[in-house]
Design a protein around this motif. Structure first.
Motif, PDB file in Angstrom:
ATOM      1  N   PHE A   1      20.247  -1.398 -30.241  1.00  0.00           N
ATOM      2  CA  PHE A   1      20.284  -0.073 -30.873  1.00  0.00           C
ATOM      3  C   PHE A   1      21.135   0.875 -30.020  1.00  0.00           C
ATOM      4  O   PHE A   1      20.879   1.038 -28.819  1.00  0.00           O
TER       5      PHE A   1
ATOM      6  N   LEU B   1      12.177  -1.346 -32.640  1.00  0.00           N
ATOM      7  CA  LEU B   1      11.662  -0.079 -33.178  1.00  0.00           C
ATOM      8  C   LEU B   1      10.555  -0.419 -34.171  1.00  0.00           C
ATOM      9  O   LEU B   1      10.745  -1.261 -35.045  1.00  0.00           O
TER      10      LEU B   1
ATOM     11  N   VAL C   1       8.359   0.911 -37.268  1.00  0.00           N
ATOM     12  CA  VAL C   1       8.494   1.924 -38.311  1.00  0.00           C
ATOM     13  C   VAL C   1       7.262   1.891 -39.209  1.00  0.00           C
ATOM     14  O   VAL C   1       6.870   0.827 -39.712  1.00  0.00           O
TER      15      VAL C   1
ATOM     16  N   ILE D   1       9.900   6.266 -37.253  1.00  0.00           N
ATOM     17  CA  ILE D   1       9.854   5.476 -36.026  1.00  0.00           C
ATOM     18  C   ILE D   1       8.638   5.930 -35.211  1.00  0.00           C
ATOM     19  O   ILE D   1       8.529   7.103 -34.839  1.00  0.00           O
TER      20      ILE D   1
ATOM     21  N   ARG E   1       9.111   2.482 -29.718  1.00  0.00           N
ATOM     22  CA  ARG E   1      10.353   1.780 -29.375  1.00  0.00           C
ATOM     23  C   ARG E   1      10.255   1.310 -27.939  1.00  0.00           C
ATOM     24  O   ARG E   1       9.522   1.890 -27.128  1.00  0.00           O
TER      25      ARG E   1
ATOM     26  N   PHE F   1      17.633   7.479 -33.086  1.00  0.00           N
ATOM     27  CA  PHE F   1      16.448   6.616 -33.188  1.00  0.00           C
ATOM     28  C   PHE F   1      15.294   7.094 -32.306  1.00  0.00           C
ATOM     29  O   PHE F   1      14.515   6.285 -31.787  1.00  0.00           O
ATOM     30  N   THR F   2      15.165   8.384 -32.132  1.00  0.00           N
ATOM     31  CA  THR F   2      14.059   8.916 -31.346  1.00  0.00           C
ATOM     32  C   THR F   2      12.742   8.774 -32.122  1.00  0.00           C
ATOM     33  O   THR F   2      12.710   8.938 -33.350  1.00  0.00           O
ATOM     34  N   ILE F   3      11.675   8.482 -31.403  1.00  0.00           N
ATOM     35  CA  ILE F   3      10.350   8.404 -32.028  1.00  0.00           C
ATOM     36  C   ILE F   3      10.047   9.709 -32.765  1.00  0.00           C
ATOM     37  O   ILE F   3      10.278  10.797 -32.234  1.00  0.00           O
TER      38      ILE F   3
ATOM     39  N   TYR G   1      13.585   6.239 -40.037  1.00  0.00           N
ATOM     40  CA  TYR G   1      14.446   5.091 -39.758  1.00  0.00           C
ATOM     41  C   TYR G   1      15.592   5.078 -40.767  1.00  0.00           C
ATOM     42  O   TYR G   1      15.500   4.479 -41.839  1.00  0.00           O
TER      43      TYR G   1
END
Ligand code: ZN
Length: 436
Positions: free
Chosen positions: A8, A29, A31, A36, A39, A369-371, A375
């Motif tokens: 990623f 990740l 989801v 998300i 990770r 792609f931060t929590i 997604y």
């Protein structure tokens, strides 16, 4: 829950502020409901989530879904009109096709072609320049909703200069815009954008009605064109007696939810105003090259704190791919020599993803792609043996791999696109992960 396993790459922190590309090889990740929630290294994440379905994306790269901040819905079938500057190209190439969207069934076909083109290119979010016809804009929103893309769009407004069958009136523009906004603004993933074509083709009365509509639709976006070509800039000055920026600003149309396309030839006072108002600029480098509009002064925008993201423009551009736009943005800065801003692959990814999400007011939803974010992703998986495949296999770092992707990738290399955790298949239909 679903776990996605792969390499990623994203840019949660801007390379324009000294930050670096974030790269996690063999990561996962997790989801849940499109968001998300975890990770980390694949081995530990998969051990912690043994019940999850695992989608194996280890071949190739996974990038945030692209965000296209300026793309014309009615022009997908008009791509390829070479050899003309802006105003000739509009009259001879773009506007005759745009007039055909008066036919609602024709418009529905164009909407299907258009939304499918975005999805195939890995674009998951777009600020779409709509049509001059309300039924056509409605068809675009319908199709975007059916496929699942995040689309902000609106009725395009003009009442002078262009061909008369594209004209509206201030009253009609307000009424039709309000009706569309009531149906689509904040419905699922769609939002409304008040969209004068450009001030050159709008009277003060029409721009005033646009301002009124902005007031009537809370959190609507505003989008238009600015400073693309010296001939149109001179025309705006003749009509308004002021610079291009002021032609919008005097009607109260500029703010943090405004996105203006091009801005190839701004003056320093204009950049100062754009920075102060928090306006974002959609940089469309392929279109700028194709129409001979000029080389974008990125460094000057950064100096004045003007936000910049990428747009494909289609049809003055050459297709939907933001890989291609990123590469062309790089070329433009190289051609500016000492005045150019040196761009790395991380800069290009940022311009194509997180910067676009920020420009559209969606930075808390998408762009990396931060929590906690949804997604929205594309899986870059070139055909084995293709030049891109060879290049990726011989990349010596994540930055190197990303540079090779921007140099070589096309929509044909985007194997799958997801929006909010939902796979978007080729042909504009939602499809399951089993298609991988
Ligand atoms: Zn445009």
């Amino acid at each position: 829950m679903t776990a996605y396993r792969g390499t990623f790459l994203d840019t949660p922190h801007s390379p324009f502020k000294g930050h670096h590309l974030r790269a996690d090889a063999d990561a996962a990740l997790v989801v849940r409901d499109g968001v998300i929630v975890a990770r980390g290294p694949a081995a530990s994440i998969l051990a912690e989530h043994p019940e999850d379905d695992v989608v194996d994306l280890r071949e190739g790269l996974v990038l945030p879904g692209f965000v296209d901040t300026h793309v014309h819905f009615p022009q997908v079938r008009a791509i390829g009109g070479l050899g003309m500057p802006l105003l000739d190209w509009l009259e001879r190439c773009a506007l005759p096709e745009e007039a055909r969207l008066a036919d609602a069934s024709y418009a529905a076909g164009v909407a299907a072609d258009f939304v499918d083109g975005l999805a195939r290119a890995g674009t998951t979010t777009a600020l779409v320049f709509g049509s001059h016809f309300a039924a056509a804009v409605d068809a675009l929103f319908e199709e975007a909703t059916r496929v699942g893309l995040r689309v902000t769009s609106g009725l395009v407004l003009s009442d002078r200069i262009l061909r008369e069958d594209l004209f509206t009136t201030p009253e009609r523009a307000h009424a039709e815009g309000l009706e569309l906004a009531k149906k689509w603004h904040g419905a699922g993933r769609t939002r409304y954008a008040v969209t004068p074509r450009f001030s050159l083709s709008c009277t003060d009365a029409l721009l005033e009605s646009a301002r009124a509509l902005l007031g009537d639709v809370p959190d609507a976006l505003f989008t238009s064109h600015i400073n693309e070509n010296r001939e149109e800039i001179a025309g705006v000055r003749d009509l308004f007696g002021c610079d291009y920026t002021t032609s919008y600003d005097k009607h109260g149309l500029l703010g943090p939810r405004s996105v203006l396309a091009h801005n190839v030839h701004p003056t320093r006072p204009e950049l100062r105003v754009l920075g102060l108002r928090g306006v974002a600029v959609a940089h469309c480098p392929t279109s700028n090259a194709a129409l001979g509009s000029g080389l974008f002064p990125l460094g000057a925008h950064l100096t004045f704190g003007v936000r910049v993201a990428l747009g494909s423009d289609v049809g003055a551009g050459s297709g939907f791919s933001l890989f291609k736009e990123g590469l062309q943005a790089y070329f433009a800065q190289q051609l500016l020599g000492l005045e150019g801003h040196r761009l790395t692959a991380g800069h290009l990814l940022h311009l194509a993803t997180a910067a676009g999400a920020d420009a559209l007011g969606l930075a808390d939803v998408t762009g990396d792609f931060t929590i906690g974010k949804e997604y929205d992703a594309l899986w870059l998986r070139p055909v084995p043996g293709s030049t891109l495949d060879v290049a990726l296999r011989h990349a010596d770092s994540p930055d190197d791999a990303l540079a090779k992707a921007f140099a070589l990738a096309t929509p044909a290399d985007v194997r799958q696109t997801w929006v909010g955790g939902e796979p978007v298949g080729r042909g504009g239909t939602k499809s399951g992960n089993e298609t991988l």
